[in-house]
Design an enzyme around this catalytic site. Structure first.
Site, PDB file in Angstrom:
ATOM      1  N   HIS A 176       0.848  -1.202   0.000  1.00  0.00           N
ATOM      2  CA  HIS A 176       0.000   0.000   0.000  1.00  0.00           C
ATOM      3  C   HIS A 176       0.891   1.264   0.000  1.00  0.00           C
ATOM      4  O   HIS A 176       0.832   2.085   0.914  1.00  0.00           O
ATOM      5  CB  HIS A 176      -0.900  -0.020   1.252  1.00  0.00           C
ATOM      6  CG  HIS A 176      -2.196   0.706   1.065  1.00  0.00           C
ATOM      7  ND1 HIS A 176      -3.262   0.169   0.378  1.00  0.00           N
ATOM      8  CD2 HIS A 176      -2.602   1.940   1.480  1.00  0.00           C
ATOM      9  CE1 HIS A 176      -4.265   1.027   0.398  1.00  0.00           C
ATOM     10  NE2 HIS A 176      -3.893   2.111   1.053  1.00  0.00           N
ATOM     11  N   ASP A 180      -3.386   7.034  -1.469  1.00  0.00           N
ATOM     12  CA  ASP A 180      -4.620   6.664  -2.164  1.00  0.00           C
ATOM     13  C   ASP A 180      -4.278   6.225  -3.586  1.00  0.00           C
ATOM     14  O   ASP A 180      -3.203   6.546  -4.101  1.00  0.00           O
ATOM     15  CB  ASP A 180      -5.577   7.859  -2.180  1.00  0.00           C
ATOM     16  CG  ASP A 180      -7.010   7.462  -2.520  1.00  0.00           C
ATOM     17  OD1 ASP A 180      -7.304   6.245  -2.521  1.00  0.00           O
ATOM     18  OD2 ASP A 180      -7.826   8.364  -2.785  1.00  0.00           O
ATOM     19  N   ARG A 187      -3.613  -2.792 -10.341  1.00  0.00           N
ATOM     20  CA  ARG A 187      -4.213  -3.444 -11.522  1.00  0.00           C
ATOM     21  C   ARG A 187      -3.557  -2.939 -12.809  1.00  0.00           C
ATOM     22  O   ARG A 187      -3.276  -3.710 -13.727  1.00  0.00           O
ATOM     23  CB  ARG A 187      -5.731  -3.194 -11.530  1.00  0.00           C
ATOM     24  CG  ARG A 187      -6.445  -3.873 -10.370  1.00  0.00           C
ATOM     25  CD  ARG A 187      -7.957  -3.752 -10.472  1.00  0.00           C
ATOM     26  NE  ARG A 187      -8.445  -2.402 -10.224  1.00  0.00           N
ATOM     27  CZ  ARG A 187      -8.713  -1.890  -9.025  1.00  0.00           C
ATOM     28  NH1 ARG A 187      -8.517  -2.615  -7.941  1.00  0.00           N
ATOM     29  NH2 ARG A 187      -9.183  -0.655  -8.900  1.00  0.00           N
ATOM     30  N   TYR A 217     -12.191 -10.947  -5.338  1.00  0.00           N
ATOM     31  CA  TYR A 217     -10.914 -10.233  -5.466  1.00  0.00           C
ATOM     32  C   TYR A 217     -10.432  -9.791  -4.087  1.00  0.00           C
ATOM     33  O   TYR A 217      -9.300 -10.072  -3.680  1.00  0.00           O
ATOM     34  CB  TYR A 217     -11.121  -9.032  -6.400  1.00  0.00           C
ATOM     35  CG  TYR A 217      -9.964  -8.061  -6.549  1.00  0.00           C
ATOM     36  CD1 TYR A 217      -8.809  -8.413  -7.232  1.00  0.00           C
ATOM     37  CD2 TYR A 217     -10.070  -6.760  -6.045  1.00  0.00           C
ATOM     38  CE1 TYR A 217      -7.765  -7.502  -7.401  1.00  0.00           C
ATOM     39  CE2 TYR A 217      -9.026  -5.837  -6.212  1.00  0.00           C
ATOM     40  CZ  TYR A 217      -7.887  -6.216  -6.894  1.00  0.00           C
ATOM     41  OH  TYR A 217      -6.861  -5.305  -7.056  1.00  0.00           O
ATOM     42  N   TYR A 218     -11.330  -9.154  -3.331  1.00  0.00           N
ATOM     43  CA  TYR A 218     -10.969  -8.711  -1.974  1.00  0.00           C
ATOM     44  C   TYR A 218     -10.760  -9.898  -1.035  1.00  0.00           C
ATOM     45  O   TYR A 218      -9.865  -9.890  -0.187  1.00  0.00           O
ATOM     46  CB  TYR A 218     -12.042  -7.777  -1.414  1.00  0.00           C
ATOM     47  CG  TYR A 218     -12.038  -6.403  -2.044  1.00  0.00           C
ATOM     48  CD1 TYR A 218     -10.856  -5.679  -2.164  1.00  0.00           C
ATOM     49  CD2 TYR A 218     -13.208  -5.822  -2.534  1.00  0.00           C
ATOM     50  CE1 TYR A 218     -10.831  -4.416  -2.753  1.00  0.00           C
ATOM     51  CE2 TYR A 218     -13.195  -4.559  -3.113  1.00  0.00           C
ATOM     52  CZ  TYR A 218     -12.008  -3.863  -3.219  1.00  0.00           C
ATOM     53  OH  TYR A 218     -11.990  -2.622  -3.799  1.00  0.00           O
TER      54      TYR A 218
END
Length: 319
Positions: A176, A180, A187, A217-218
């Site tokens: 991460h 944001d 992707r 996906y999550y």
């Protein structure tokens, strides 16, 4: 350090099936669809990737923005789409093995959306779903080192690019690195990695299948977090890629027009001389008379120069 994951039987089976489909696509010259279809796939990709992140614009509204028409929608949503259009229009300027290019892409994608566009975060973050912390990302002080390690893996590891692209996607989401825009960047970067070896991925709307399977996906990201390795996510993403390729074969396996074939041939032949037999080698599903008609059309249109007679006839594309 190499990211942790296992090569399972399922992964091997999916890689074999994907390789087979890519072979079919290359044999049928479907790796570069017509201009109209490329535009449609780009719109679908942008809409799906941004919708996963909560954007409200439809494919019709994105089409209107591409045509510089006025769209009534939240300003933030319009800006997200305009930024994404810029990135996807210039995909080939980015080298997926360079951290600076990743940061450049993020700076375009998130321009005027976050103050730190293009810069790795230095603060600590957690991803909250509902009232629960879904994922506690590594601390801000670790980001630079973790991203350097990830790019070293991408550049130097000998694993297949299909697997490496999935590993990169998962590890990127885990780290991460930005405040944001991590989902859409992860992707996008997987697509870029795959494009280096397989041109078809530039025009493949993988994002729309991820959108259709968004919860899974999550779930696979979360399952991989809990296992401490990306194996479940690799299996999921390879399955999505396979379905996308099947879709290409089903929807695009139509007869290419004369013009499509001629320009695909131009990309392959460049300025080399070639015969009708060479042309037929590129398009195995057409007859010799069709090949002759194609070549005559290109000569008449001043695209090809013809030399020699009968069996010794050769063609060459004009510069």
């Amino acid at each position: 350090m190499k990211p942790p994951y296992k090569i399972t039987d399922k992964i091997l089976m999916l890689v074999a099936s994907i390789s087979e489909k890519i072979g079919e696509i290359n044999a049928n010259h479907l790796y570069k669809p017509t201009t109209e279809l490329r535009k449609k796939n780009q719109i679908k990709t942008i809409q799906s990737s941004l919708e996963i992140e909560g954007n409200t614009l439809t494919e019709e509204q994105i089409t209107a923005l591409l045509e510089n028409k006025r769209v009534i929608a939240p300003a933030k949503d319009i800006l997200e789409v305009q930024n994404a259009i810029k990135v996807y229009d210039d995909l080939k300027i980015f080298d997926p093995k360079k951290i600076k290019d990743l940061q450049l892409a993020h700076s375009i994608l998130m321009k005027d959306l976050v103050s730190s566009a293009g810069k790795f975060r230095t603060t600590n973050v957690g991803i909250v779903k509902g009232s629960q912390v879904e994922h506690l990302a590594p601390g801000g002080s670790m980001i630079k080192g973790l991203m350097n390690d990830l790019f070293i893996y991408l550049k130097n590891d000998n694993d297949l690019i299909l697997i490496k692209s999935c590993v990169f996607h998962y590890e990127f989401e885990f780290i991460h690195p930005f405040i944001d825009g991590n989902g859409r960047m992860g992707r996008l970067w997987q697509t870029l990695i795959l494009m280096q070896q397989y041109p078809v991925f530039e025009y493949l709307p993988v994002e729309s299948l991820i959108k259709q399977n968004q919860q899974e996906y999550y779930n696979k990201l979360s399952e991989s977090d809990k296992m401490g390795q990306s194996t479940p996510f690799i299996e999921f993403m390879l399955g999505i890629i396979l379905e996308s390729l099947k879709h290409v074969l089903q929807s695009q396996n139509i007869n290419l027009s004369t013009k499509d074939r001629i320009f695909l041939c131009k990309e392959k032949m460049g300025d080399k001389k070639f015969s009708r037999k060479d042309y037929l080698q590129n398009f195995k599903n057409i007859s010799a008379p069709t090949a002759s008609r194609d070549l005559k059309w290109a000569v008449d249109e001043n695209i090809l120069i013809k030399s020699g007679e009968q069996r010794l006839t050769e063609y060459q594309f004009k510069e």
